[in-house]
Design a protein around this motif. Sequence first.
Motif, PDB file in Angstrom:
ATOM      1  N   ILE A 114       7.103   9.501  -9.860  1.00 47.83           N
ATOM      2  CA  ILE A 114       7.318   8.289  -9.054  1.00 47.83           C
ATOM      3  C   ILE A 114       8.702   7.707  -9.338  1.00 47.83           C
ATOM      4  N   PHE A 115       9.107   7.756 -10.617  1.00 50.78           N
ATOM      5  CA  PHE A 115      10.451   7.293 -10.967  1.00 50.78           C
ATOM      6  C   PHE A 115      11.497   8.147 -10.257  1.00 50.78           C
ATOM      7  N   TRP A 116      11.323   9.450 -10.318  1.00 49.10           N
ATOM      8  CA  TRP A 116      12.307  10.336  -9.683  1.00 49.10           C
ATOM      9  C   TRP A 116      12.339  10.135  -8.178  1.00 49.10           C
ATOM     10  N   ASN A 117      11.172   9.831  -7.643  1.00 56.01           N
ATOM     11  CA  ASN A 117      11.115   9.540  -6.219  1.00 56.01           C
ATOM     12  C   ASN A 117      11.912   8.270  -5.896  1.00 56.01           C
ATOM     13  N   ALA A 118      11.782   7.281  -6.779  1.00 55.11           N
ATOM     14  CA  ALA A 118      12.523   6.036  -6.573  1.00 55.11           C
ATOM     15  C   ALA A 118      14.029   6.266  -6.711  1.00 55.11           C
ATOM     16  N   VAL A 119      14.413   7.123  -7.683  1.00 59.70           N
ATOM     17  CA  VAL A 119      15.833   7.458  -7.831  1.00 59.70           C
ATOM     18  C   VAL A 119      16.336   8.111  -6.548  1.00 59.70           C
ATOM     19  N   PHE A 120      15.564   9.086  -6.075  1.00 60.90           N
ATOM     20  CA  PHE A 120      15.975   9.772  -4.851  1.00 60.90           C
ATOM     21  C   PHE A 120      16.108   8.784  -3.697  1.00 60.90           C
ATOM     22  N   PHE A 121      15.065   7.939  -3.522  1.00 57.31           N
ATOM     23  CA  PHE A 121      15.122   7.060  -2.355  1.00 57.31           C
ATOM     24  C   PHE A 121      16.228   6.022  -2.502  1.00 57.31           C
ATOM     25  N   SER A 122      16.472   5.536  -3.729  1.00 56.12           N
ATOM     26  CA  SER A 122      17.567   4.566  -3.901  1.00 56.12           C
ATOM     27  C   SER A 122      18.896   5.174  -3.460  1.00 56.12           C
ATOM     28  N   VAL A 123      19.157   6.411  -3.899  1.00 51.09           N
ATOM     29  CA  VAL A 123      20.417   7.058  -3.545  1.00 51.09           C
ATOM     30  C   VAL A 123      20.469   7.343  -2.048  1.00 51.09           C
ATOM     31  N   PHE A 124      19.370   7.842  -1.511  1.00 50.65           N
ATOM     32  CA  PHE A 124      19.302   8.177  -0.091  1.00 50.65           C
ATOM     33  C   PHE A 124      19.489   6.914   0.760  1.00 50.65           C
ATOM     34  N   TYR A 125      18.727   5.886   0.402  1.00 50.87           N
ATOM     35  CA  TYR A 125      18.773   4.602   1.098  1.00 50.87           C
ATOM     36  C   TYR A 125      20.195   4.043   1.082  1.00 50.87           C
ATOM     37  N   THR A 126      20.801   4.028  -0.104  1.00 51.12           N
ATOM     38  CA  THR A 126      22.157   3.493  -0.223  1.00 51.12           C
ATOM     39  C   THR A 126      23.141   4.327   0.587  1.00 51.12           C
ATOM     40  N   GLY A 127      23.026   5.655   0.459  1.00 53.84           N
ATOM     41  CA  GLY A 127      23.974   6.540   1.143  1.00 53.84           C
ATOM     42  C   GLY A 127      23.907   6.372   2.643  1.00 53.84           C
ATOM     43  N   ILE A 128      22.705   6.545   3.202  1.00 55.88           N
ATOM     44  CA  ILE A 128      22.579   6.496   4.664  1.00 55.88           C
ATOM     45  C   ILE A 128      22.884   5.099   5.187  1.00 55.88           C
ATOM     46  N   ALA A 129      22.380   4.079   4.507  1.00 56.35           N
ATOM     47  CA  ALA A 129      22.611   2.713   4.985  1.00 56.35           C
ATOM     48  C   ALA A 129      24.098   2.373   4.931  1.00 56.35           C
ATOM     49  N   THR A 130      24.792   2.834   3.890  1.00 49.12           N
ATOM     50  CA  THR A 130      26.229   2.538   3.800  1.00 49.12           C
ATOM     51  C   THR A 130      26.993   3.217   4.932  1.00 49.12           C
ATOM     52  N   ILE A 131      26.661   4.482   5.172  1.00 49.48           N
ATOM     53  CA  ILE A 131      27.328   5.172   6.276  1.00 49.48           C
ATOM     54  C   ILE A 131      27.078   4.420   7.584  1.00 49.48           C
ATOM     55  N   GLY A 132      25.815   4.049   7.813  1.00 52.64           N
ATOM     56  CA  GLY A 132      25.476   3.342   9.048  1.00 52.64           C
ATOM     57  C   GLY A 132      26.188   2.012   9.154  1.00 52.64           C
ATOM     58  N   LYS A 133      26.154   1.250   8.066  1.00 51.82           N
ATOM     59  CA  LYS A 133      26.765  -0.080   8.085  1.00 51.82           C
ATOM     60  C   LYS A 133      28.259   0.011   8.335  1.00 51.82           C
ATOM     61  N   PHE A 134      28.904   0.970   7.681  1.00 49.71           N
ATOM     62  CA  PHE A 134      30.357   1.035   7.825  1.00 49.71           C
ATOM     63  C   PHE A 134      30.767   1.622   9.159  1.00 49.71           C
ATOM     64  N   GLY A 135      30.015   2.584   9.642  1.00 50.10           N
ATOM     65  CA  GLY A 135      30.318   3.131  10.962  1.00 50.10           C
ATOM     66  C   GLY A 135      30.216   2.045  12.021  1.00 50.10           C
ATOM     67  N   LEU A 136      29.061   1.418  12.077  1.00 47.19           N
ATOM     68  CA  LEU A 136      28.847   0.401  13.099  1.00 47.19           C
ATOM     69  C   LEU A 136      29.685  -0.852  12.845  1.00 47.19           C
ATOM     70  N   GLY A 137      29.815  -1.224  11.568  1.00 48.59           N
ATOM     71  CA  GLY A 137      30.584  -2.414  11.231  1.00 48.59           C
ATOM     72  C   GLY A 137      32.049  -2.268  11.606  1.00 48.59           C
ATOM     73  N   LEU A 138      32.609  -1.105  11.339  1.00 54.15           N
ATOM     74  CA  LEU A 138      34.012  -0.870  11.676  1.00 54.15           C
ATOM     75  C   LEU A 138      34.203  -0.878  13.191  1.00 54.15           C
TER      76      LEU A 138
END
Lengths: 350, 317
Positions: free
Chosen positions: B82-106
């Motif tokens: 469950i911890f490893w799952n949370a690590v994975f999702f934190s990184v995934f969530y941050t990565g995809i959300a950052t790409i989305g935010k910066f693409g659309l934000g820019l």
Amino acid sequence: MATVDIRKVRKAFGSVEVLHGVSVGIEDGEFVVLVGPSGCGKSTLLRMLAGLENITGGEIDIGGRVVNTVPPKDRDIAMVFQNYALYPHMTVFDNMAFSMKLAKAPREIMEREVLKAATILGLEQLLHRFPRQLSGGQRQRVAMGRAIVRNPQVFLFDEPLSNLDAKLRVQMRSEIKELHQRLKVTTVYVTHDQIEAMTMADKIVVMNNGNIEQAGAPLELYDRPANLFVAGFIGSPAMNILPGAIGEGGFVTEGGAVMPMPSTARNGAGYYGIRPEHMRLAGEDGIPATIQIVEPTGSETQVMLRIGNTPLTCAFRERITAGPGETIRVKPDLDLVHLFAGGSGQRLAS
Amino acid sequence: MTDASLSTWVHRRAEPSWLGRLFDSKPFLVVICLFPAVGLLMTFLTYPLALGIYLAFTDTTIGRAGVWVGFENFTYLLQDPIFWNAVFFSVFYTGIATIGKFGLGLWLALLLNNHLPFKSFLRAIILLPWIVPTVLTAIAFWWIYDPQFSIISHLLIKTGLRETNVDFINTAWPARWSLIAANIWRGIPFVAISLLAGLQTISPSLYEAAMLDGATAWQRFRYITFPMLLPILAIVMTFSIIFTFTDFQLVYAITRGGPVNSTHLLATLAFQRGIPGGQLGEGSAIAVSMIPFLVFATLFSYFALARRKWQQGETND
């Protein structure tokens, strides 16, 4: 290289018209200076020439082609901006090579052309610096280098020297002039400084309030200003312009002084113009005047005088030993007196 | 002589009082000016951080002071899927959300930087998602993603594009994407407004010069806008990554880490284990394990993006 023909060009921002039908013809290789006070429309006209502003009415013709709807990059012009507009994140080399890079020029040609321009301007040592690491004069040269590399038909300069200190301005002034004599590219140069205009131009166009007041060679404007505006604008210190009317014994100013009239004097004169440097010290036949301020500059002495209540600036080659409050006698050089019509302020032919 | 000196009034400086002298003393000023800031930081930042790190090495539970257990919490977590799952999702969530935010934000920032009608009104509207409290956003999205009453499902069925309700948050992957979408929606204004501020510092004459140099709109973006925006982009991105990686409210309000722990971020898992679960030591260990990721992300954006030679004025070449 090309001729530029500006025909009845108008410019309006919304309902405000800032250029009211301006026409200028510029010969191939000519150095033309647009000069006038702030807000007279000279920069707007230059930007229209560059294609950075739309043309509301009239036509602009560069090298025999009407460019009204031609985008800036296809007009084959290069412009030097007032703030230089150097790309801060590129080195001097990249700044100068940018247009060729966009045109996908081969590296060798890019290097050759940039080096050629850099040599002309003495920038060889600075090619790897960033604009921030350069002094004002060096940035100015890079901006010119970027223009030279383009090898354009027309150079446009928008007040390029106004950010430099006085000494550097004089130096860059002669560099630009020398550059023009070397490259012989048609140049349009905008400034508000009439000394820059006088020293550099083949032809000066004096603008005011969106109109052209007078266009001509520098000395023509100095010798025969077409109206009061040009008379007051060209020349430093400025011409004395005394309102009044022709009366008994000569021209009677509003302050009550009587100035001698040239023999060719015409009726209807409402303004009497005499440049400070055309006033002479006189003997007993001169007009008595009280000294207000004496400003020696070494080569000449500027004296602010009062004849009755009429202020008058004079510039004498002679040294003036008299001090404020004392009276000296002066007279105008009658051949060099300018008379302007009362209402319109237009020059009266003499 | 005597008379003259008597009649001359001499302006004498008043002797400063002890309070005046005290406030002229530099060490005293340094101490008194720093005290409020240092005090607040120590109380609300340094102490909790130190306590958290300490707790991570103990087996404290709620109601029982723990003993020092060394790395036991961490070794346990390393074997916890469950911890490893949370690590994975934190990184995934941050990565995809950052790409989305910066693409659309820019994209939004570039649009807003043009001369648009009602420009200031549009800018105010853009800021709305950011002004709304996160929990309200979360509740709104919770309704939007509701299995039964989702407005999106409703519209899709009405328009005939679908026949059944959309499953937004009741299976793992749809839930993950839904949360990322909500985070992007919320994060765009911050990025857009910050980048807009950056765009406005770029002198228009640079674009004019580039136009005369023959640059197309894309080339102007590629060679002028983007490189000049990089420094501010780096700072905004650093902040955005930190905020996204440590996000708690959106996820906890919408899915509580479910279904079946599939959408736990490290922050929500730490809370889940620590407070409702009572395992303060283990919760702290999860929270502490975020620190290396954050340090890495900060260093990366700082060094990779922020430092540009052209911004410095030295004459080295």
